[in-house]
Motif scaffolding. Structure first.
Motif, PDB file in Angstrom:
ATOM      1  N   ALA A 103       0.837  -1.205   0.000  1.00 46.91           N
ATOM      2  CA  ALA A 103       0.000   0.000   0.000  1.00 46.91           C
ATOM      3  C   ALA A 103       0.870   1.251   0.000  1.00 46.91           C
ATOM      4  O   ALA A 103       0.603   2.218  -0.730  1.00 46.91           O
ATOM      5  N   GLN A 104       1.937   1.213   0.802  1.00 46.46           N
ATOM      6  CA  GLN A 104       2.830   2.359   0.918  1.00 46.46           C
ATOM      7  C   GLN A 104       3.549   2.643  -0.388  1.00 46.46           C
ATOM      8  O   GLN A 104       3.607   3.785  -0.845  1.00 46.46           O
ATOM      9  N   ILE A 105       4.071   1.581  -1.016  1.00 48.35           N
ATOM     10  CA  ILE A 105       4.841   1.786  -2.248  1.00 48.35           C
ATOM     11  C   ILE A 105       3.930   2.290  -3.363  1.00 48.35           C
ATOM     12  O   ILE A 105       4.277   3.231  -4.083  1.00 48.35           O
ATOM     13  N   VAL A 106       2.731   1.677  -3.487  1.00 52.87           N
ATOM     14  CA  VAL A 106       1.821   2.106  -4.550  1.00 52.87           C
ATOM     15  C   VAL A 106       1.412   3.561  -4.347  1.00 52.87           C
ATOM     16  O   VAL A 106       1.345   4.345  -5.295  1.00 52.87           O
ATOM     17  N   SER A 107       1.156   3.966  -3.075  1.00 52.15           N
ATOM     18  CA  SER A 107       0.749   5.346  -2.819  1.00 52.15           C
ATOM     19  C   SER A 107       1.873   6.324  -3.118  1.00 52.15           C
ATOM     20  O   SER A 107       1.656   7.347  -3.755  1.00 52.15           O
ATOM     21  N   TYR A 108       3.092   6.011  -2.650  1.00 53.05           N
ATOM     22  CA  TYR A 108       4.178   6.982  -2.781  1.00 53.05           C
ATOM     23  C   TYR A 108       4.780   7.017  -4.171  1.00 53.05           C
ATOM     24  O   TYR A 108       5.571   7.903  -4.472  1.00 53.05           O
ATOM     25  N   PRO A 125      11.027   9.712  14.627  1.00 55.29           N
ATOM     26  CA  PRO A 125      10.231   8.568  15.045  1.00 55.29           C
ATOM     27  C   PRO A 125       9.397   8.047  13.879  1.00 55.29           C
ATOM     28  O   PRO A 125       9.192   8.744  12.894  1.00 55.29           O
ATOM     29  N   ARG A 126       8.908   6.808  14.019  1.00 55.34           N
ATOM     30  CA  ARG A 126       8.127   6.182  12.959  1.00 55.34           C
ATOM     31  C   ARG A 126       6.728   6.808  12.881  1.00 55.34           C
ATOM     32  O   ARG A 126       6.139   7.166  13.897  1.00 55.34           O
ATOM     33  N   LEU A 127       6.209   6.952  11.652  1.00 53.37           N
ATOM     34  CA  LEU A 127       4.862   7.496  11.473  1.00 53.37           C
ATOM     35  C   LEU A 127       3.808   6.422  11.734  1.00 53.37           C
ATOM     36  O   LEU A 127       4.090   5.236  11.619  1.00 53.37           O
ATOM     37  N   ARG A 128       2.604   6.865  12.072  1.00 52.47           N
ATOM     38  CA  ARG A 128       1.470   5.935  12.127  1.00 52.47           C
ATOM     39  C   ARG A 128       0.936   5.730  10.717  1.00 52.47           C
ATOM     40  O   ARG A 128       1.217   6.528   9.827  1.00 52.47           O
ATOM     41  N   VAL A 129       0.113   4.667  10.540  1.00 48.00           N
ATOM     42  CA  VAL A 129      -0.375   4.376   9.188  1.00 48.00           C
ATOM     43  C   VAL A 129      -1.201   5.540   8.641  1.00 48.00           C
ATOM     44  O   VAL A 129      -1.037   5.945   7.487  1.00 48.00           O
ATOM     45  N   ASP A 130      -2.077   6.094   9.489  1.00 50.10           N
ATOM     46  CA  ASP A 130      -2.926   7.179   8.987  1.00 50.10           C
ATOM     47  C   ASP A 130      -2.099   8.432   8.688  1.00 50.10           C
ATOM     48  O   ASP A 130      -2.363   9.136   7.719  1.00 50.10           O
ATOM     49  N   GLN A 131      -1.054   8.672   9.520  1.00 55.13           N
ATOM     50  CA  GLN A 131      -0.178   9.825   9.246  1.00 55.13           C
ATOM     51  C   GLN A 131       0.563   9.628   7.924  1.00 55.13           C
ATOM     52  O   GLN A 131       0.743  10.575   7.149  1.00 55.13           O
ATOM     53  N   LEU A 132       0.967   8.351   7.684  1.00 58.17           N
ATOM     54  CA  LEU A 132       1.697   8.025   6.457  1.00 58.17           C
ATOM     55  C   LEU A 132       0.862   8.360   5.225  1.00 58.17           C
ATOM     56  O   LEU A 132       1.316   9.037   4.305  1.00 58.17           O
ATOM     57  N   MET A 133      -0.398   7.863   5.232  1.00 58.67           N
ATOM     58  CA  MET A 133      -1.256   8.096   4.080  1.00 58.67           C
ATOM     59  C   MET A 133      -1.649   9.570   3.985  1.00 58.67           C
ATOM     60  O   MET A 133      -1.746  10.125   2.890  1.00 58.67           O
ATOM     61  N   GLY A 134      -1.865  10.207   5.153  1.00 59.79           N
ATOM     62  CA  GLY A 134      -2.191  11.629   5.153  1.00 59.79           C
ATOM     63  C   GLY A 134      -1.066  12.450   4.549  1.00 59.79           C
ATOM     64  O   GLY A 134      -1.298  13.336   3.716  1.00 59.79           O
ATOM     65  N   LEU A 135       0.178  12.112   4.938  1.00 62.25           N
ATOM     66  CA  LEU A 135       1.330  12.845   4.416  1.00 62.25           C
ATOM     67  C   LEU A 135       1.404  12.703   2.905  1.00 62.25           C
ATOM     68  O   LEU A 135       1.659  13.671   2.182  1.00 62.25           O
ATOM     69  N   LYS A 137      -2.339  14.178   1.291  1.00 57.54           N
ATOM     70  CA  LYS A 137      -2.681  15.567   1.589  1.00 57.54           C
ATOM     71  C   LYS A 137      -1.462  16.471   1.563  1.00 57.54           C
ATOM     72  O   LYS A 137      -1.602  17.693   1.493  1.00 57.54           O
ATOM     73  N   GLY A 138      -0.264  15.897   1.684  1.00 57.14           N
ATOM     74  CA  GLY A 138       0.939  16.712   1.718  1.00 57.14           C
ATOM     75  C   GLY A 138       1.718  16.658   0.424  1.00 57.14           C
ATOM     76  O   GLY A 138       1.806  17.627  -0.323  1.00 57.14           O
ATOM     77  N   LEU A 139       2.293  15.485   0.143  1.00 51.69           N
ATOM     78  CA  LEU A 139       3.249  15.376  -0.957  1.00 51.69           C
ATOM     79  C   LEU A 139       2.590  15.535  -2.326  1.00 51.69           C
ATOM     80  O   LEU A 139       3.111  16.232  -3.185  1.00 51.69           O
ATOM     81  N   VAL A 140       1.422  14.863  -2.522  1.00 49.27           N
ATOM     82  CA  VAL A 140       0.812  14.905  -3.860  1.00 49.27           C
ATOM     83  C   VAL A 140       0.413  16.337  -4.266  1.00 49.27           C
ATOM     84  O   VAL A 140       0.781  16.781  -5.363  1.00 49.27           O
ATOM     85  N   PRO A 141      -0.311  17.096  -3.402  1.00 46.69           N
ATOM     86  CA  PRO A 141      -0.633  18.470  -3.809  1.00 46.69           C
ATOM     87  C   PRO A 141       0.609  19.328  -4.018  1.00 46.69           C
ATOM     88  O   PRO A 141       0.689  20.087  -4.999  1.00 46.69           O
TER      89      PRO A 141
END
Lengths: 171, 379
Positions: B163-168, B332-342, B345-349
């Protein structure tokens, strides 16, 4: 084409066809989707041999890295994955045969016409054509002659994206 | 290595004087793995442990050889000699397939890395697309391996990884685009060439500079690419797929011996490839600021130029690899929701903003970089 390149091409063709047959007939749905991965990879190699370098890259990015993952996610949510055997209960013959023959004969006609068109060109011109990078022509075609269909597809994709967000929204 | 792998294969053939060309092409492909990927993987494990030790005020490996340097070989022998264990109930086929896919994805990328003007394995005209495509093969590898282990920790890790690789992949692809807009090509060698600096020539592309400083949007985009790459390689702070404190070891929990070794090699190679990609696209690849080696004060032999370029590229890339390891002990390590939010909502825009901004910059200033504008106003 040298003997080694021909060998690789034959290998890619065999990989594509055999794994495609496995996708259709393997009783375990997980292995069917894994062999779909091999089919996509084989098609990418065939694109390279057709001189369509950009398409080969996109094929790997979209299908091997994206679509397969989504299919695997869906398959892994299936219960009793290893016990389940896919089998058609009522064997129907007539309609699939008619539709299959119709589909493949029309495909054969279209592809045959295309092959005849290609073979009618002078070979030296074709070789030059095949060696050209395809990225720029594709970009120019998408933003030139085919701008309207391209924009229509982007609107469709935007709609799908909005729909996905709406489905996944917190209730 | 020669001008490119085809030419190298040809020179091998003429040198040895026998054998079909495709055999030598295979040999040169194997050379990439044994001369670049394996040594880097070994050195990276050592560097990771030594640097981690330094950050924590420990000594780290210090028993085997000088400064513990032979720890690399000790680790390799240990991995080869260890029992090759496949858990009961595992899916043997997928369990065997997964490490291979991960290594294919990571090592395949070495073919287009621009280590020097004359040191590109294959300077194909879809270079970046190829690099991006071949590394996506890692995601199905991780997912299938985790499924094949028949272990809940593995599966959770594999699901997270995929999920992480496909999103990023999306912000990474978007933050590559500004460079493509500037250079108008996907060929890695040409992109690095265009980031050179030349006093002498008066071509339209001078004075030019690293893409990082081409315009403000590119400056931001380089950082987005680095952060996205960090997430794609599952490194801290994005190491949720491996999260030791929650998932034992994530997707590689059940892997031991050389299979685990392949996973580790794939991961380190992936970090190298990601750093090399940032170097080539934004940090000028093998280019040295203000110096053009081919038009230096005195003529430099071409072999020496290749060596200098290789060293410069390696220094830049290894610095980024060091930053990756540095971040490991900083964030520190991110949480799953923070990861997807970043990501969404952050990197893509931001990445979209950079693509659009670069396009506007190219249109307003006619494709000139900040350096060119300053030089233009000065003269």
């Amino acid at each position: 084409m040298s003997a080694g390149l021909k060998l690789v091409l034959l290998g890619a063709q065999a990989l594509t066809v055999v794994s495609a047959i496995l996708v259709a007939f393997h009783p375990n749905i997980l292995y069917a989707s894994v062999s779909l991965l091999a089919t996509f990879a084989g098609v990418a190699v065939l694109f390279v041999y057709a001189g369509a370098d950009f398409l080969a890259g996109v094929q790997v990015v979209v299908y091997v890295g994206g679509v397969t993952i989504l299919i695997l996610f869906a398959v892994m949510l299936t219960q009793w994955l290893y016990e389940m055997r896919l089998r058609d209960v009522g064997v129907k013959l007539l309609m699939p045969c008619i539709l299959g023959v119709l589909f493949f004969s029309s495909l054969f006609k279209v592809l045959g016409g295309l092959a005849a068109w290609v073979l009618a060109r002078p070979p030296e011109g074709l070789e030059k054509f095949a060696a050209l990078p395809k990225t720029e022509p594709i970009g120019e075609a998408l933003l030139g002659a085919y701008l309207l269909p391209f924009e229509a597809v982007t609107v469709l994709l935007l709609g799908a994206l909005v729909g996905a967000v709406w489905l996944a929204r917190p209730k | 290595m020669g001008a490119n792998s085809a030419a190298f294969a040809q020179s091998l053939q003429t040198w040895i004087g026998a054998g079909p060309l495709w055999l030598w092409a295979l040999v040169s492909a194997a050379a990439v793995i044994f001369l670049l990927a394996l040594p880097f993987g070994g050195l990276a494990t050592y560097a990771e442990r030594k640097i981690s030790a330094d950050f924590q005020d420990r000594i780290g490996p210090n028993r085997v050889g000088p400064w513990g340097l032979f720890q690399i070989f000790a680790d390799l022998v240990k991995m080869l000699a260890k029992e090759d264990f496949i858990p009961k109930g595992a899916d043997r086929f997928l369990f065997n397939l997964a490490p291979a896919l991960v290594v294919i994805g990571a090592c395949g990328a070495f073919a287009v890395l621009p280590l020097g003007r004359q040191l590109i394995g294959a300077d194909v005209n879809i270079g970046i697309l190829y690099l991006f495509a071949i590394t996506t093969v890692i995601a199905p590898g991780l997912l299938l391996g985790s499924w094949g282990s028949q272990n809940k920790w593995s599966l959770l890790g594999g699901m997270r990884a995929a999920a992480q690789i496909v999103s990023y992949e999306i912000p990474v692809a978007l933050s590559i685009l500004p460079v493509v807009l500037i250079s108008g090509t996907l060929q890695v060698g040409l992109i690095v060439d265009q980031q050179g600096w030349s006093w002498a020539s008066s071509a339209a592309g001078t004075p030019h500079f690293w893409n990082l400083f081409h315009n403000p949007f590119c400056f931001l985009s380089a950082f987005l690419l680095f952060v996205g790459g960090l997430a794609e390689t599952n490194r801290i702070p994005f190491d949720l797929p491996e999260a030791e404190s929650e998932l034992v070891s994530g997707f590689n929990t059940e892997f031991s011996g050389i299979r685990f070794g392949l996973y580790a090699l794939g991961e380190f190679c992936d970090v190298f490839v990601m750093s090399a990609m940032v170097t080539a696209l934004y940090l000028g690849g093998w280019q040295i600021p203000f110096i053009t080696l081919e038009q230096f004060l005195f003529p430099i032999p071409s072999g020496l130029i290749a060596l200098i370029q290789f060293t410069v590229f390696l220094l830049k890339t290894l610095f980024l690899v060091f930053v990756v390891m540095w971040l490991r002990w900083t964030l520190p390590r991110l949480r799953v929701d923070q990861l997807m939010g970043l990501c969404w909502k952050g990197l893509v825009p931001l990445a979209l903003f950079c693509v659009f901004g670069t396009a506007v910059w190219m249109w307003v200033f006619g494709g000139r970089s900040i350096a060119q504008l300053i030089a233009g106003f000065g003269g």
